[in-house]
Design a protein around this motif. Structure first.
Motif, PDB file in Angstrom:
ATOM      1  N   TRP A 132       0.836  -1.189   0.000  1.00 21.42           N
ATOM      2  CA  TRP A 132       0.000   0.000   0.000  1.00 21.42           C
ATOM      3  C   TRP A 132       0.877   1.247   0.000  1.00 21.42           C
ATOM      4  CZ3 TRP A 132      -0.572   4.007   3.615  1.00 21.42           C
ATOM      5  CH2 TRP A 132      -1.612   4.889   3.347  1.00 21.42           C
ATOM      6  N   ARG A 133       0.470   2.242  -0.803  1.00 19.79           N
ATOM      7  CA  ARG A 133       1.195   3.520  -0.878  1.00 19.79           C
ATOM      8  C   ARG A 133       0.223   4.653  -0.602  1.00 19.79           C
ATOM      9  NH1 ARG A 133       4.227   3.690  -6.465  1.00 19.79           N
ATOM     10  NH2 ARG A 133       3.747   5.854  -5.990  1.00 19.79           N
ATOM     11  N   ILE A 134       0.659   5.600   0.182  1.00 19.06           N
ATOM     12  CA  ILE A 134      -0.183   6.729   0.582  1.00 19.06           C
ATOM     13  C   ILE A 134      -0.566   7.614  -0.604  1.00 19.06           C
ATOM     14  CG2 ILE A 134       1.687   8.344   1.142  1.00 19.06           C
ATOM     15  CD1 ILE A 134      -0.042   9.116   3.640  1.00 19.06           C
ATOM     16  N   ASP A 135       0.249   7.643  -1.642  1.00 21.86           N
ATOM     17  CA  ASP A 135       0.014   8.534  -2.787  1.00 21.86           C
ATOM     18  C   ASP A 135      -0.736   7.859  -3.943  1.00 21.86           C
ATOM     19  OD1 ASP A 135       2.059   6.800  -3.456  1.00 21.86           O
ATOM     20  OD2 ASP A 135       3.208   8.301  -4.553  1.00 21.86           O
ATOM     21  N   LEU A 194      -5.783  -5.669  -4.445  1.00 19.74           N
ATOM     22  CA  LEU A 194      -5.156  -6.328  -3.303  1.00 19.74           C
ATOM     23  C   LEU A 194      -3.838  -5.638  -3.011  1.00 19.74           C
ATOM     24  CD1 LEU A 194      -5.775 -10.047  -4.265  1.00 19.74           C
ATOM     25  CD2 LEU A 194      -6.647  -8.916  -2.223  1.00 19.74           C
ATOM     26  N   VAL A 195      -3.601  -5.341  -1.730  1.00 30.26           N
ATOM     27  CA  VAL A 195      -2.341  -4.732  -1.310  1.00 30.26           C
ATOM     28  C   VAL A 195      -1.851  -5.427  -0.046  1.00 30.26           C
ATOM     29  CG1 VAL A 195      -2.922  -2.456  -2.257  1.00 30.26           C
ATOM     30  CG2 VAL A 195      -3.420  -2.949   0.137  1.00 30.26           C
ATOM     31  N   HIS A 224      -0.103  -4.540   3.601  1.00 30.24           N
ATOM     32  CA  HIS A 224       0.077  -3.399   4.504  1.00 30.24           C
ATOM     33  C   HIS A 224       0.207  -3.939   5.919  1.00 30.24           C
ATOM     34  CE1 HIS A 224      -0.128   0.669   5.917  1.00 30.24           C
ATOM     35  NE2 HIS A 224      -1.216   0.431   6.650  1.00 30.24           N
ATOM     36  N   ARG A 225       1.291  -3.580   6.572  1.00 34.05           N
ATOM     37  CA  ARG A 225       1.560  -4.024   7.942  1.00 34.05           C
ATOM     38  C   ARG A 225       1.504  -5.537   8.053  1.00 34.05           C
ATOM     39  NH1 ARG A 225       0.543   0.607  12.047  1.00 34.05           N
ATOM     40  NH2 ARG A 225       0.505   2.349  10.617  1.00 34.05           N
ATOM     41  N   ASN A 226       2.170  -6.193   7.131  1.00 36.22           N
ATOM     42  CA  ASN A 226       2.287  -7.660   7.069  1.00 36.22           C
ATOM     43  C   ASN A 226       0.969  -8.395   6.867  1.00 36.22           C
ATOM     44  OD1 ASN A 226       5.065  -7.739   7.280  1.00 36.22           O
ATOM     45  ND2 ASN A 226       4.998  -7.666   9.507  1.00 36.22           N
ATOM     46  N   SER A 227      -0.059  -7.713   6.375  1.00 37.99           N
ATOM     47  CA  SER A 227      -1.340  -8.354   6.093  1.00 37.99           C
ATOM     48  C   SER A 227      -1.740  -8.072   4.649  1.00 37.99           C
ATOM     49  CB  SER A 227      -2.424  -7.827   7.037  1.00 37.99           C
ATOM     50  OG  SER A 227      -2.124  -8.176   8.374  1.00 37.99           O
ATOM     51  N   LEU A 228      -2.636  -8.900   4.126  1.00 36.92           N
ATOM     52  CA  LEU A 228      -3.158  -8.730   2.772  1.00 36.92           C
ATOM     53  C   LEU A 228      -4.548  -8.131   2.883  1.00 36.92           C
ATOM     54  CD1 LEU A 228      -2.724  -9.321  -0.279  1.00 36.92           C
ATOM     55  CD2 LEU A 228      -3.863 -11.520   0.112  1.00 36.92           C
ATOM     56  N   TRP A 229      -4.785  -7.062   2.112  1.00 39.19           N
ATOM     57  CA  TRP A 229      -6.045  -6.323   2.164  1.00 39.19           C
ATOM     58  C   TRP A 229      -6.708  -6.273   0.793  1.00 39.19           C
ATOM     59  CZ3 TRP A 229      -7.800  -4.196   6.763  1.00 39.19           C
ATOM     60  CH2 TRP A 229      -6.894  -4.209   7.819  1.00 39.19           C
ATOM     61  N   LEU A 230      -8.040  -6.312   0.784  1.00 39.49           N
ATOM     62  CA  LEU A 230      -8.858  -6.211  -0.423  1.00 39.49           C
ATOM     63  C   LEU A 230      -9.664  -4.918  -0.359  1.00 39.49           C
ATOM     64  CD1 LEU A 230     -10.219  -7.536  -2.991  1.00 39.49           C
ATOM     65  CD2 LEU A 230     -11.946  -8.399  -1.401  1.00 39.49           C
ATOM     66  N   SER A 231      -9.585  -4.088  -1.418  1.00 46.44           N
ATOM     67  CA  SER A 231     -10.392  -2.865  -1.442  1.00 46.44           C
ATOM     68  C   SER A 231     -11.819  -3.210  -1.855  1.00 46.44           C
ATOM     69  CB  SER A 231      -9.793  -1.829  -2.393  1.00 46.44           C
ATOM     70  OG  SER A 231      -9.809  -2.313  -3.711  1.00 46.44           O
ATOM     71  N   LEU A 232     -12.773  -2.721  -1.083  1.00 51.90           N
ATOM     72  CA  LEU A 232     -14.182  -2.998  -1.345  1.00 51.90           C
ATOM     73  C   LEU A 232     -14.804  -1.964  -2.270  1.00 51.90           C
ATOM     74  CD1 LEU A 232     -15.198  -3.973   2.293  1.00 51.90           C
ATOM     75  CD2 LEU A 232     -14.526  -5.486   0.410  1.00 51.90           C
ATOM     76  N   THR A 233     -14.150  -0.802  -2.371  1.00 50.41           N
ATOM     77  CA  THR A 233     -14.593   0.273  -3.263  1.00 50.41           C
ATOM     78  C   THR A 233     -13.343   0.982  -3.777  1.00 50.41           C
ATOM     79  OG1 THR A 233     -14.656   1.920  -1.502  1.00 50.41           O
ATOM     80  CG2 THR A 233     -16.694   0.714  -1.912  1.00 50.41           C
ATOM     81  N   THR A 253     -10.731   3.632  -3.550  1.00 47.84           N
ATOM     82  CA  THR A 253     -10.330   4.296  -2.312  1.00 47.84           C
ATOM     83  C   THR A 253      -8.893   4.791  -2.346  1.00 47.84           C
ATOM     84  OG1 THR A 253     -10.163   4.028   0.096  1.00 47.84           O
ATOM     85  CG2 THR A 253      -9.618   2.106  -1.233  1.00 47.84           C
ATOM     86  N   ASP A 254      -8.647   5.780  -1.510  1.00 43.39           N
ATOM     87  CA  ASP A 254      -7.274   6.232  -1.293  1.00 43.39           C
ATOM     88  C   ASP A 254      -6.946   6.223   0.209  1.00 43.39           C
ATOM     89  OD1 ASP A 254      -8.768   8.372  -0.443  1.00 43.39           O
ATOM     90  OD2 ASP A 254      -7.784   9.854  -1.710  1.00 43.39           O
ATOM     91  N   THR A 255      -7.819   5.595   0.997  1.00 40.77           N
ATOM     92  CA  THR A 255      -7.591   5.524   2.439  1.00 40.77           C
ATOM     93  C   THR A 255      -6.652   4.372   2.796  1.00 40.77           C
ATOM     94  OG1 THR A 255      -9.504   4.116   2.821  1.00 40.77           O
ATOM     95  CG2 THR A 255      -9.872   6.485   2.958  1.00 40.77           C
ATOM     96  N   GLU A 256      -6.093   4.436   3.973  1.00 40.64           N
ATOM     97  CA  GLU A 256      -5.164   3.400   4.452  1.00 40.64           C
ATOM     98  C   GLU A 256      -5.953   2.162   4.872  1.00 40.64           C
ATOM     99  OE1 GLU A 256      -1.781   2.810   7.935  1.00 40.64           O
ATOM    100  OE2 GLU A 256      -2.735   4.758   7.674  1.00 40.64           O
TER     101      GLU A 256
END
Length: 114
Positions: free
Chosen positions: A69-72, A80-81, A83-92, A94-97
């Motif tokens: 994940w990148r803030i910019d 899928l990204v 972040h903090r050693n976990s895998l995350w899926l964006s539901l919409t 987004t540019d949030t963390e």
């Protein structure tokens, strides 16, 4: 024609135009031909949408992985990204963390805190 209108909005006007062009003795065939043409057109549009949806669903997880994940960066839905050693899926889109709101869902929790 009301039944045709309920399934094919706008079609009766096009079918009636076809009937006016047809010979007086051949209106049944002209009506059937115009109706089949309208149905084929509608089915073609719906099939294109279904094919696009199936193609999107057939993508593997690797096709959606965009890296850490990148803030910019703004992410599309289903990105899928890590972040903090976990895998995350964006539901919409987004540019949030990840983890800071309802736009991300944790898919896999990392074993070490970051």
């Amino acid at each position: 024609m009301k039944l045709v209108e309920s399934f094919l909005p706008g079609a009766p006007a096009r079918i009636e135009a076809e009937l006016k062009r047809a010979d007086a003795g051949d209106t049944g065939f002209a009506f059937a031909l115009a109706l089949v043409s309208e149905l084929a057109s509608k089915m073609d549009a719906e099939l294109k949408a279904i094919r696009a949806d199936v193609a999107e669903r057939q993508k593997s997880l690797a096709d959606h992985y965009t890296g850490p994940w990148r803030i910019d960066q703004e992410y599309q839905r289903n990105a899928l990204v890590t972040h903090r050693n976990s895998l995350w899926l964006s539901l919409t889109q987004t540019d949030t963390e990840p983890g800071k709101g309802p736009t991300w869902k944790m898919v896999s929790k990392g074993d070490k805190p970051a």
